[in-house]
Scaffold this motif. Structure first.
Motif, PDB file in Angstrom:
ATOM      1  N   VAL A 233      48.313  20.737 -13.113  1.00  0.00           N
ATOM      2  CA  VAL A 233      47.994  19.367 -13.504  1.00  0.00           C
ATOM      3  C   VAL A 233      46.619  19.000 -12.953  1.00  0.00           C
ATOM      4  CG1 VAL A 233      48.704  16.950 -13.414  1.00  0.00           C
ATOM      5  CG2 VAL A 233      50.430  18.771 -13.438  1.00  0.00           C
ATOM      6  N   ILE A 234      45.728  18.596 -13.846  1.00  0.00           N
ATOM      7  CA  ILE A 234      44.386  18.178 -13.470  1.00  0.00           C
ATOM      8  C   ILE A 234      44.251  16.685 -13.749  1.00  0.00           C
ATOM      9  CG2 ILE A 234      41.906  18.498 -13.839  1.00  0.00           C
ATOM     10  CD1 ILE A 234      43.260  20.987 -12.748  1.00  0.00           C
ATOM     11  N   ALA A 235      43.988  15.910 -12.704  1.00  0.00           N
ATOM     12  CA  ALA A 235      43.717  14.478 -12.866  1.00  0.00           C
ATOM     13  C   ALA A 235      42.224  14.253 -12.669  1.00  0.00           C
ATOM     14  CB  ALA A 235      44.518  13.665 -11.856  1.00  0.00           C
ATOM     15  N   LEU A 236      41.578  13.665 -13.682  1.00  0.00           N
ATOM     16  CA  LEU A 236      40.136  13.429 -13.642  1.00  0.00           C
ATOM     17  C   LEU A 236      39.831  12.003 -13.189  1.00  0.00           C
ATOM     18  CD1 LEU A 236      39.216  15.061 -17.078  1.00  0.00           C
ATOM     19  CD2 LEU A 236      39.136  16.136 -14.819  1.00  0.00           C
ATOM     20  N   ARG A 237      38.649  11.811 -12.677  1.00  0.00           N
ATOM     21  CA  ARG A 237      38.220  10.463 -12.308  1.00  0.00           C
ATOM     22  C   ARG A 237      37.656   9.706 -13.504  1.00  0.00           C
ATOM     23  NH1 ARG A 237      38.625   9.545  -7.071  1.00  0.00           N
ATOM     24  NH2 ARG A 237      38.719  11.320  -5.633  1.00  0.00           N
ATOM     25  N   GLN A 238      37.189  10.431 -14.510  1.00  0.00           N
ATOM     26  CA  GLN A 238      36.735   9.810 -15.748  1.00  0.00           C
ATOM     27  C   GLN A 238      36.961  10.801 -16.880  1.00  0.00           C
ATOM     28  OE1 GLN A 238      32.633   9.032 -14.651  1.00  0.00           O
ATOM     29  NE2 GLN A 238      31.924  10.861 -15.721  1.00  0.00           N
ATOM     30  N   PRO A 239      37.127  10.304 -18.106  1.00  0.00           N
ATOM     31  CA  PRO A 239      37.420  11.215 -19.219  1.00  0.00           C
ATOM     32  C   PRO A 239      36.362  12.285 -19.392  1.00  0.00           C
ATOM     33  CG  PRO A 239      37.754   8.918 -19.865  1.00  0.00           C
ATOM     34  CD  PRO A 239      37.076   8.888 -18.528  1.00  0.00           C
ATOM     35  N   ALA A 240      36.810  13.448 -19.843  1.00  0.00           N
ATOM     36  CA  ALA A 240      35.887  14.557 -20.090  1.00  0.00           C
ATOM     37  C   ALA A 240      35.001  14.239 -21.290  1.00  0.00           C
ATOM     38  CB  ALA A 240      36.668  15.837 -20.343  1.00  0.00           C
ATOM     39  N   ASP A 257      48.692  12.338 -23.362  1.00  0.00           N
ATOM     40  CA  ASP A 257      48.457  11.004 -23.921  1.00  0.00           C
ATOM     41  C   ASP A 257      47.529  10.184 -23.031  1.00  0.00           C
ATOM     42  OD1 ASP A 257      50.067  11.534 -26.089  1.00  0.00           O
ATOM     43  OD2 ASP A 257      51.869  10.685 -25.186  1.00  0.00           O
ATOM     44  N   ALA A 258      47.512  10.513 -21.738  1.00  0.00           N
ATOM     45  CA  ALA A 258      46.589   9.862 -20.807  1.00  0.00           C
ATOM     46  C   ALA A 258      45.316  10.702 -20.738  1.00  0.00           C
ATOM     47  CB  ALA A 258      47.228   9.743 -19.427  1.00  0.00           C
ATOM     48  N   PRO A 259      44.167  10.179 -21.177  1.00  0.00           N
ATOM     49  CA  PRO A 259      42.952  11.013 -21.285  1.00  0.00           C
ATOM     50  C   PRO A 259      42.436  11.553 -19.962  1.00  0.00           C
ATOM     51  CG  PRO A 259      42.460   8.683 -21.679  1.00  0.00           C
ATOM     52  CD  PRO A 259      43.942   8.808 -21.657  1.00  0.00           C
ATOM     53  N   LEU A 260      42.895  10.993 -18.843  1.00  0.00           N
ATOM     54  CA  LEU A 260      42.459  11.500 -17.539  1.00  0.00           C
ATOM     55  C   LEU A 260      43.352  12.627 -17.027  1.00  0.00           C
ATOM     56  CD1 LEU A 260      41.588   8.159 -15.681  1.00  0.00           C
ATOM     57  CD2 LEU A 260      40.009   9.760 -16.799  1.00  0.00           C
ATOM     58  N   LEU A 261      44.405  12.945 -17.768  1.00  0.00           N
ATOM     59  CA  LEU A 261      45.381  13.928 -17.291  1.00  0.00           C
ATOM     60  C   LEU A 261      45.425  15.128 -18.234  1.00  0.00           C
ATOM     61  CD1 LEU A 261      47.410  14.012 -14.894  1.00  0.00           C
ATOM     62  CD2 LEU A 261      49.169  13.322 -16.519  1.00  0.00           C
ATOM     63  N   GLY A 284      30.761  20.056 -14.350  1.00  0.00           N
ATOM     64  CA  GLY A 284      30.405  18.644 -14.234  1.00  0.00           C
ATOM     65  C   GLY A 284      31.571  17.680 -14.239  1.00  0.00           C
ATOM     66  N   LEU A 285      32.805  18.205 -14.191  1.00  0.00           N
ATOM     67  CA  LEU A 285      33.980  17.337 -14.201  1.00  0.00           C
ATOM     68  C   LEU A 285      34.229  16.777 -12.803  1.00  0.00           C
ATOM     69  CD1 LEU A 285      36.015  19.721 -16.418  1.00  0.00           C
ATOM     70  CD2 LEU A 285      35.683  17.306 -16.993  1.00  0.00           C
ATOM     71  N   GLN A 286      34.620  15.517 -12.739  1.00  0.00           N
ATOM     72  CA  GLN A 286      34.949  14.885 -11.476  1.00  0.00           C
ATOM     73  C   GLN A 286      36.466  14.906 -11.302  1.00  0.00           C
ATOM     74  OE1 GLN A 286      32.983  11.126 -10.682  1.00  0.00           O
ATOM     75  NE2 GLN A 286      31.391  11.606 -12.184  1.00  0.00           N
ATOM     76  N   LEU A 287      36.935  15.680 -10.359  1.00  0.00           N
ATOM     77  CA  LEU A 287      38.371  15.881 -10.176  1.00  0.00           C
ATOM     78  C   LEU A 287      38.926  14.886  -9.152  1.00  0.00           C
ATOM     79  CD1 LEU A 287      38.474  19.788  -9.929  1.00  0.00           C
ATOM     80  CD2 LEU A 287      38.484  18.334 -11.978  1.00  0.00           C
ATOM     81  N   ARG A 288      40.009  14.261  -9.511  1.00  0.00           N
ATOM     82  CA  ARG A 288      40.725  13.415  -8.559  1.00  0.00           C
ATOM     83  C   ARG A 288      41.832  14.198  -7.881  1.00  0.00           C
ATOM     84  NH1 ARG A 288      45.145  10.161  -9.025  1.00  0.00           N
ATOM     85  NH2 ARG A 288      45.196  10.339 -11.305  1.00  0.00           N
ATOM     86  N   GLU A 289      42.472  15.117  -8.639  1.00  0.00           N
ATOM     87  CA  GLU A 289      43.577  15.896  -8.081  1.00  0.00           C
ATOM     88  C   GLU A 289      43.782  17.162  -8.895  1.00  0.00           C
ATOM     89  OE1 GLU A 289      48.260  15.170  -6.782  1.00  0.00           O
ATOM     90  OE2 GLU A 289      47.449  14.100  -8.514  1.00  0.00           O
ATOM     91  N   VAL A 290      44.108  18.228  -8.211  1.00  0.00           N
ATOM     92  CA  VAL A 290      44.559  19.473  -8.849  1.00  0.00           C
ATOM     93  C   VAL A 290      45.909  19.796  -8.217  1.00  0.00           C
ATOM     94  CG1 VAL A 290      44.111  21.902  -9.267  1.00  0.00           C
ATOM     95  CG2 VAL A 290      42.207  20.272  -9.200  1.00  0.00           C
TER      96      VAL A 290
END
Length: 311
Positions: A233-240, A257-261, A284-290
């Motif tokens: 599971v990759i949670a982004l800080r902003q959409p790719a 369905d959630a564009p950050l997930l 260049g992706l900003q990751l919030r959680e892996v």
């Protein structure tokens, strides 16, 4: 959870070849289903899958276009809890249940004891004299369920019994369902709360477009579908951005369905979180959680819908 040992092996509910259409639109396409005494069966599926239609047929509220529904006794032995809460807001809990008991055909001499029994089962006795309109949604939901239990049904059908209520109220409803299960009631419920379905249901069935596509114990279905794979599971800080999406897809990840997930699957032995994180950050992706986790019922649900081509 395993079902309690019960002496009666005959299913309380048997649905065979259920077909139903509204005009030209088929909402059930040959559903077969059975539910035993002391079993909680969860119907899962997207909106419009046919769950409510099937449950209304089981409860005797709808005549199928073709196919059959058999229950343990006659249709009076089936309790039905619709999604919408239906109580008289100006009456107390006790008064509501006494009125509904008369509507259900209970003899006058049996009403008081039946109302007391269902209120005790649902932990409502202390609120017996409270006006229903002043109750929280969770307590009103419990009153709604109690109304379906007044005639002590062998089968209880519930359409989204925990929708719109808080966690404490949801847990109270699930506690009541477990009590009924232990007594040998056959329970059929629809829900979008997949975490809770995995926790309380002995078996689940996933419906898509009026068909029952998979059925079984949640743990067995998950194991059969995913084997030793884990979810990443990759949670982004902003959409790719458009140019970052290929980097995610190259790692076997797909957007939810959630564009950050973004979620993918891989054998546990092949997952290298540090390397994956570095690769995505290099893009260049900003990751919030892996996070790496075992697939759950929600993962199974997504897999079934993906195979069926459902939106």
């Amino acid at each position: 959870m395993s079902a309690p040992a019960l002496s009666d092996p005959v299913p309380r509910v048997v649905v065979q070849g259920a077909v139903h259409a509204y005009g030209e639109r088929r909402v059930l396409n040959g559903v077969d289903l059975s539910v035993k005494a002391g079993e909680i069966y969860g119907l899962l599926g997207p909106n419009g899958a046919g769950k409510t239609t099937l449950m209304r047929a089981i409860a005797g509220r709808l005549r199928l276009t073709s196919g059959s529904v058999r229950t343990a006794d006659d249709r009076r032995a089936v309790g039905y809890v619709p999604q919408d809460i239906a109580v008289y807001p100006h009456l107390t809990v006790r008064e509501n249940l006494e009125v509904l008991a008369r509507f259900a055909g209970l003899q006058a001499g049996a009403i008081k004891a039946s109302v007391a029994r269902v209120m005790a089962d649902a932990a409502l006795s202390a609120r017996a004299d409270q006006i229903c309109g002043t109750l929280s949604g969770g307590f009103q939901r419990r009153v709604n369920i109690c109304a379906s239990l007044l005639h002590d049904p062998a089968v209880l059908v519930l359409d989204e019994p925990t929708v719109g209520i808080d966690i404490e109220a949801r847990d109270a409803v699930h506690g009541l369902l477990q009590q009924l299960r232990q007594r040998g009631t056959a329970l059929v419920l629809s829900t979008h709360d997949l975490d809770q379905a995995e926790l309380i249901c002995d078996r689940v069935g996933v419906m898509v477009a009026g068909r029952l596509l998979v059925e079984g114990a949640p743990s067995a279905l998950i194991s059969a579908t995913f084997g030793e794979d884990q979810e990443v599971v990759i949670a982004l800080r902003q959409p790719a951005s458009d140019h970052q999406v290929p980097a995610l897809m190259a790692e076997g990840l797909a957007v939810t369905d959630a564009p950050l997930l973004w979620i993918g699957r891989a054998p546990a032995r092949t997952i290298n979180v540090a390397a994956l994180s570095q690769s995505l950050e290099d893009a260049g992706l900003q990751l919030r959680e892996v996070r790496v986790r075992k697939p759950d019922l929600a993962a199974l649900f997504r897999a079934v819908l993906d195979r069926a081509g459902a939106p």
